[in-house]
Design an enzyme around this catalytic site. Structure first.
Site, PDB file in Angstrom:
ATOM      1  N   ARG A 160       0.865  -1.211  -0.006  1.00 23.81           N
ATOM      2  CA  ARG A 160       0.033  -0.023  -0.032  1.00 23.81           C
ATOM      3  C   ARG A 160       0.678   1.401  -0.306  1.00 23.81           C
ATOM      4  O   ARG A 160       0.393   2.427   0.496  1.00 23.81           O
ATOM      5  CB  ARG A 160      -0.923  -0.028   1.382  1.00 23.81           C
ATOM      6  CG  ARG A 160      -1.900  -0.856   1.351  1.00 23.81           C
ATOM      7  CD  ARG A 160      -3.037  -0.947  -0.025  1.00 23.81           C
ATOM      8  NE  ARG A 160      -3.709  -2.262   0.010  1.00 23.81           N
ATOM      9  CZ  ARG A 160      -3.042  -3.424  -0.710  1.00 23.81           C
ATOM     10  NH1 ARG A 160      -1.870  -3.168  -1.334  1.00 23.81           N
ATOM     11  NH2 ARG A 160      -3.796  -4.550  -0.653  1.00 23.81           N
ATOM     12  N   SER A 238     -10.535   0.395   3.140  1.00 25.14           N
ATOM     13  CA  SER A 238     -10.000   0.170   4.339  1.00 25.14           C
ATOM     14  C   SER A 238      -9.341   1.573   5.187  1.00 25.14           C
ATOM     15  O   SER A 238      -8.658   2.126   4.305  1.00 25.14           O
ATOM     16  CB  SER A 238      -9.109  -0.785   4.413  1.00 25.14           C
ATOM     17  OG  SER A 238      -9.661  -1.744   3.832  1.00 25.14           O
ATOM     18  N   GLU A 342      -4.960   4.471   5.808  1.00 25.14           N
ATOM     19  CA  GLU A 342      -4.648   4.166   4.471  1.00 25.14           C
ATOM     20  C   GLU A 342      -5.129   5.419   3.635  1.00 25.14           C
ATOM     21  O   GLU A 342      -3.975   5.532   2.622  1.00 25.14           O
ATOM     22  CB  GLU A 342      -5.323   2.887   3.819  1.00 25.14           C
ATOM     23  CG  GLU A 342      -5.047   2.630   2.751  1.00 25.14           C
ATOM     24  CD  GLU A 342      -5.859   1.385   2.120  1.00 25.14           C
ATOM     25  OE1 GLU A 342      -5.658   0.258   2.912  1.00 25.14           O
ATOM     26  OE2 GLU A 342      -6.638   1.398   1.275  1.00 25.14           O
TER      27      GLU A 342
HETATM   28  C1  LIG Z   1     -15.517   1.004  -1.560  1.00 27.80           C
HETATM   29  C2  LIG Z   1     -14.025   1.086  -1.476  1.00 27.80           C
HETATM   30  C3  LIG Z   1     -13.324  -0.059  -1.721  1.00 27.80           C
HETATM   31  C4  LIG Z   1     -11.767   0.009  -1.982  1.00 27.80           C
HETATM   32  N1  LIG Z   1     -11.069  -1.308  -2.022  1.00 27.80           N
HETATM   33  C5  LIG Z   1     -10.118  -1.027  -2.247  1.00 27.80           C
HETATM   34  C6  LIG Z   1      -9.112  -2.345  -2.340  1.00 27.80           C
HETATM   35  O1  LIG Z   1      -9.714  -3.346  -2.258  1.00 27.80           O
HETATM   36  N2  LIG Z   1      -7.625  -1.871  -2.282  1.00 27.80           N
HETATM   37  C7  LIG Z   1      -7.152  -0.946  -2.417  1.00 27.80           C
HETATM   38  O2  LIG Z   1      -5.695  -1.052  -2.456  1.00 27.80           O
HETATM   39  N3  LIG Z   1      -7.737   0.173  -2.287  1.00 27.80           N
HETATM   40  C8  LIG Z   1      -9.159   0.249  -2.034  1.00 27.80           C
HETATM   41  N4  LIG Z   1      -9.730   1.203  -2.048  1.00 27.80           N
HETATM   42  C9  LIG Z   1      -9.161   2.467  -1.913  1.00 27.80           C
HETATM   43  C10 LIG Z   1      -9.229   3.192  -3.528  1.00 27.80           C
HETATM   44  O3  LIG Z   1     -10.182   2.945  -4.191  1.00 27.80           O
HETATM   45  C11 LIG Z   1      -7.921   3.155  -4.302  1.00 27.80           C
HETATM   46  O4  LIG Z   1      -6.919   3.717  -3.535  1.00 27.80           O
HETATM   47  C12 LIG Z   1      -7.923   3.799  -5.505  1.00 27.80           C
HETATM   48  O5  LIG Z   1      -6.829   3.691  -6.327  1.00 27.80           O
HETATM   49  C13 LIG Z   1      -8.107   5.344  -5.348  1.00 27.80           C
HETATM   50  O6  LIG Z   1      -8.237   5.920  -6.729  1.00 27.80           O
HETATM   51  P1  LIG Z   1      -8.773   7.413  -6.817  1.00 27.80           P
HETATM   52  O7  LIG Z   1      -8.730   7.810  -8.345  1.00 27.80           O
HETATM   53  O8  LIG Z   1     -10.234   7.497  -6.203  1.00 27.80           O
HETATM   54  O9  LIG Z   1      -7.600   8.316  -6.088  1.00 27.80           O
HETATM   55  P2  LIG Z   1      -8.219   9.554  -5.282  1.00 27.80           P
HETATM   56  O10 LIG Z   1      -8.857   9.352  -3.860  1.00 27.80           O
HETATM   57  O11 LIG Z   1      -8.687  10.840  -6.069  1.00 27.80           O
HETATM   58  O12 LIG Z   1      -6.580  10.119  -4.871  1.00 27.80           O
HETATM   59  C14 LIG Z   1      -5.858   9.294  -3.819  1.00 27.80           C
HETATM   60  C15 LIG Z   1      -4.479   9.844  -3.833  1.00 27.80           C
HETATM   61  O13 LIG Z   1      -3.731   9.581  -5.198  1.00 27.80           O
HETATM   62  C16 LIG Z   1      -3.463  10.952  -5.455  1.00 27.80           C
HETATM   63  N5  LIG Z   1      -3.764  10.645  -7.113  1.00 27.80           N
HETATM   64  C17 LIG Z   1      -4.722  10.497  -7.571  1.00 27.80           C
HETATM   65  N6  LIG Z   1      -4.743  10.473  -9.100  1.00 27.80           N
HETATM   66  C18 LIG Z   1      -3.360  10.860  -9.222  1.00 27.80           C
HETATM   67  C19 LIG Z   1      -2.587  10.843 -10.512  1.00 27.80           C
HETATM   68  N7  LIG Z   1      -2.948  10.820 -11.695  1.00 27.80           N
HETATM   69  N8  LIG Z   1      -1.302  11.245 -10.429  1.00 27.80           N
HETATM   70  C20 LIG Z   1      -0.762  11.466  -9.184  1.00 27.80           C
HETATM   71  N9  LIG Z   1      -1.347  11.294  -7.910  1.00 27.80           N
HETATM   72  C21 LIG Z   1      -2.667  10.935  -8.265  1.00 27.80           C
HETATM   73  C22 LIG Z   1      -4.133  11.910  -4.955  1.00 27.80           C
HETATM   74  O14 LIG Z   1      -3.531  13.250  -5.054  1.00 27.80           O
HETATM   75  C23 LIG Z   1      -4.275  11.524  -3.534  1.00 27.80           C
HETATM   76  O15 LIG Z   1      -3.265  11.749  -3.073  1.00 27.80           O
HETATM   77  C24 LIG Z   1     -11.342   1.268  -1.711  1.00 27.80           C
HETATM   78  C25 LIG Z   1     -11.852   2.534  -1.700  1.00 27.80           C
HETATM   79  C26 LIG Z   1     -13.341   2.353  -1.551  1.00 27.80           C
HETATM   80  C27 LIG Z   1     -14.055   3.595  -1.340  1.00 27.80           C
END
Ligand SMILES: Cc1cc2nc3c(=O)[nH]c(=O)nc-3n(C[C@H](O)[C@H](O)[C@H](O)COP(=O)(O)OP(=O)(O)OC[C@H]3O[C@@H](n4cnc5c(N)ncnc54)[C@H](O)[C@@H]3O)c2cc1C
Length: 350
Positions: A160, A238, A342
């Site tokens: 992670r 999480s 996380e």
């Molecule tokens: C219901 C649910 C279930 C989930 N299950 C999992 C799981 O099973 N496993 C897991 O690992 N995670 C899980 N997650 C967490 C999440 O979905 C992941 O971490 C996902 O990759 C975040 O993507 P996002 O585009 O929403 O990022 P955001 O929430 O928009 O951003 C997260 C971080 O990444 C940065 N970021 C986003 N895009 C970029 C980019 N293009 N370049 C540089 N930085 C960037 C942002 O600045 C921020 O710091 C879950 C979340 C939810 C709500």
């Protein structure tokens, strides 16, 4: 496209929490991403890159700078190579790969958010993580003020975590995955619960679509697939990572568990390199007195998953953080282990 001013961020996060952004830019092309980042950097304006908002906790005061929502759309499957622009929803990537019969990311189905964010915390679930299949990541390097391609080794992937997490030097523009073509079969199923659901032994393979479907079923049962009607999914997934402990710290935890819960109770233990062991944050949280559904207020633990802290509809970020503090401090008082959040906290502190 003109930026919006004083734009609400809550509706752009899966927790539906947080105050407004001073300005919100939405970029649908990589050129627009680059232009927005360069302009913010030249003017010294704080910049927050936003994908699907599924791993973010934004403070109630919002973000006092520019938010750049990446909404690029390119996705190409070429043999076993999948090349995807940062804004593509991650689940679309899994669906396209599975439809092409490719394996390597089928167990990551249903994870919300954008493809560009998957390297950030080395997204993982059900025995797979993107570190295993990412070939390279195209970024804009804000220090060098130039685009760059990072090899998987340069991404520094661990559990992670990566060079991208907690550091805003790189904006991810495109991710290249190298998958496998095993005649439509999945990668070996590693996760015991998934193997049981599929009726196979760990290590066996199944049709890649069967693995994807089984993962989605398991995730839905835990509120881990977004559903606007289900408050158990108004989360950031999480909230705490599984603690990675030295052998001495794990021995201390085992002694505390025996004291609190009885001599026959031992905490879960999974290998994590030679010097460390990983234990289960959910196990610690439940045994410290925080079961599923815990809480009286507007923020509570999900009724389906101990690790998900959820907004029951009218919570503030402060409500969520006070629940998170209560859980973190309760686990520390009982077991001497400090849980680490996380999701990324923006203008907010645990
Ligand atoms: C219901 C649910 C279930 C989930 N299950 C999992 C799981 O099973 N496993 C897991 O690992 N995670 C899980 N997650 C967490 C999440 O979905 C992941 O971490 C996902 O990759 C975040 O993507 P996002 O585009 O929403 O990022 P955001 O929430 O928009 O951003 C997260 C971080 O990444 C940065 N970021 C986003 N895009 C970029 C980019 N293009 N370049 C540089 N930085 C960037 C942002 O600045 C921020 O710091 C879950 C979340 C939810 C709500």
């Amino acid at each position: 496209m003109q930026p919006e001013t004083d734009a609400p961020l809550a509706s752009l996060t899966t927790l539906r929490l947080g105050g407004p952004a001073r300005r919100l830019h939405t970029a649908t092309t990589t050129d627009a991403v680059l232009a927005t980042v360069r302009a913010a950097d030249e003017q010294g304006i704080p910049l927050l890159v936003l994908g699907g908002g599924s791993n973010l906790v934004v403070g109630d005061d919002g973000f006092p700078g520019d938010v750049l929502r990446i909404a690029t759309t390119g996705l190409r499957v070429d043999g076993t190579d999948v090349s995807v622009e940062a804004g593509v929803p991650w689940d679309d990537v899994v669906t396209a790969a599975v439809a092409a019969g490719l394996s390597g990311i089928e167990c990551l189905a249903g994870i919300p958010g954008s493809a560009g964010a998957t390297p950030v915390q080395n997204v993982g679930a059900y025995g797979q993580e993107v570190a295993e299949t990412i070939a390279s990541v195209e970024v804009y390097d804000r220090t060098e003020r130039a685009p760059r391609t990072l090899t998987a080794a340069e991404c520094g992937f661990t559990y992670r975590h990566s060079v991208f997490k907690g550091d805003d030097r790189y904006v991810v523009l495109r991710v290249r995955f190298r998958l496998r073509d095993d005649a439509g079969r999945s990668a070996p199923i590693r996760y015991a619960e998934l193997a049981r659901t599929l009726g196979v032994e760990p290590g066996e393979r199944v049709p890649v679509e069967a693995a994807r479907a089984a993962v989605l079923g398991l995730r839905r049962g835990k509120g881990m697939v977004l559903d606007p009607a289900d408050h158990d999914t108004w989360s950031a997934g999480s909230f705490f990572t599984n603690p990675i402990l030295t052998h001495d710290a794990f021995a201390d935890l085992t002694a505390r568990a025996a004291r609190h819960l009885g001599p026959d109770v031992t905490p879960p233990r999974y290998p994590s390199g030679a010097d460390h062991v990983k234990t289960s944050a959910a196990w610690l949280i439940e045994r410290a007195g925080f079961p599923k559904g815990y809480g009286q207020g507007r923020a509570r633990i999900s009724t389906k998953h101990t690790l998900a802290l959820t907004n029951r509809g009218r919570a503030s970020t402060e409500d969520l953080l006070s629940l998170a503090r209560e859980v973190r401090d309760g686990v520390h008082a009982t077991f001497g282990v400090t849980l680490i959040n996380e999701p990324v906290l923006i203008n907010a502190k645990l």
